[in-house]
Design a protein around this motif. Structure first.
Motif, short mmCIF file in Angstrom:
data_model
loop_
_atom_site.label_atom_id
_atom_site.label_comp_id
_atom_site.label_asym_id
_atom_site.label_seq_id
_atom_site.Cartn_x
_atom_site.Cartn_y
_atom_site.Cartn_z
N GLN A 7 0.82 -1.21 0.00
CA GLN A 7 0.00 0.00 0.00
C GLN A 7 0.86 1.26 0.00
N TRP A 28 -6.30 3.36 -10.20
CA TRP A 28 -6.32 3.90 -8.84
C TRP A 28 -6.02 5.39 -8.92
N GLN A 62 -8.87 6.48 -3.99
CA GLN A 62 -8.22 6.41 -2.68
C GLN A 62 -9.28 6.43 -1.57
N GLU A 65 -11.20 1.89 -2.16
CA GLU A 65 -10.73 0.75 -2.92
C GLU A 65 -11.56 -0.50 -2.60
N PRO A 67 -12.62 -4.53 -2.37
CA PRO A 67 -11.85 -5.71 -1.93
C PRO A 67 -11.08 -6.40 -3.06
N ARG A 70 -7.93 -4.46 -3.38
CA ARG A 70 -7.07 -4.56 -2.20
C ARG A 70 -6.40 -5.92 -2.07
N PHE A 73 -2.65 -6.42 -2.66
CA PHE A 73 -1.72 -5.71 -1.78
C PHE A 73 -1.54 -6.46 -0.47
N TRP A 76 -3.15 -4.64 3.56
CA TRP A 76 -3.89 -3.41 3.26
C TRP A 76 -4.60 -2.90 4.51
N GLN A 77 -4.49 -1.61 4.78
CA GLN A 77 -5.18 -0.99 5.91
C GLN A 77 -6.23 -0.04 5.35
N VAL A 78 -7.49 -0.36 5.55
CA VAL A 78 -8.59 0.45 5.04
C VAL A 78 -8.54 1.83 5.68
#
Length: 108
Positions: A7, A28, A62, A65, A67, A70, A73, A76-78
């Motif tokens: 990320q 993205w 941004q 995103e 699933p 994500r 990656f 991934w931190q939402v």
């Protein structure tokens, strides 16, 4: 750079195209990306579609995103902000499937 990506490679001031031949194409866009950078990313996505390398493109804004985006990656931190903006270079390149819109050469 093999999948999964990190990320931290995404910068708020950038737009990127993630593409693997025969798989999903993602555009993205960072929240602070200038309109011309976003337009170049979408133009690259259209170019890949026209070349028959992708059937369609999905948008991954941004902090919005999906699933399926994500999953490419690692850790991934939402809602996490990008760790840094993209520098001029970087470890990822076209061979990895991660193309930065600002570094795509123009066709003559």
């Amino acid at each position: 750079m093999p999948r999964p990506f990190r990320q931290e490679g995404l910068g708020a001031a950038d737009a990127a195209v993630l593409h693997w031949p025969g798989e999903q194409l993602w555009v993205w866009t960072g929240n602070a990306a200038p309109p011309e950078r976003k337009a170049r990313a979408w133009a690259l996505a259209a170019q890949l579609q026209a070349a028959g390398e992708a059937a369609g493109a999905e948008h991954a804004p941004q902090h919005g995103e999906p699933p399926l985006f994500r999953m490419h990656f690692q850790h991934w931190q939402v809602g996490a902000p990008p760790a840094r903006p993209w520098p001029g270079g970087g470890p990822a390149g076209p061979e990895a499937g991660l193309l930065r819109a600002r570094s795509v050469p123009r066709r003559a």
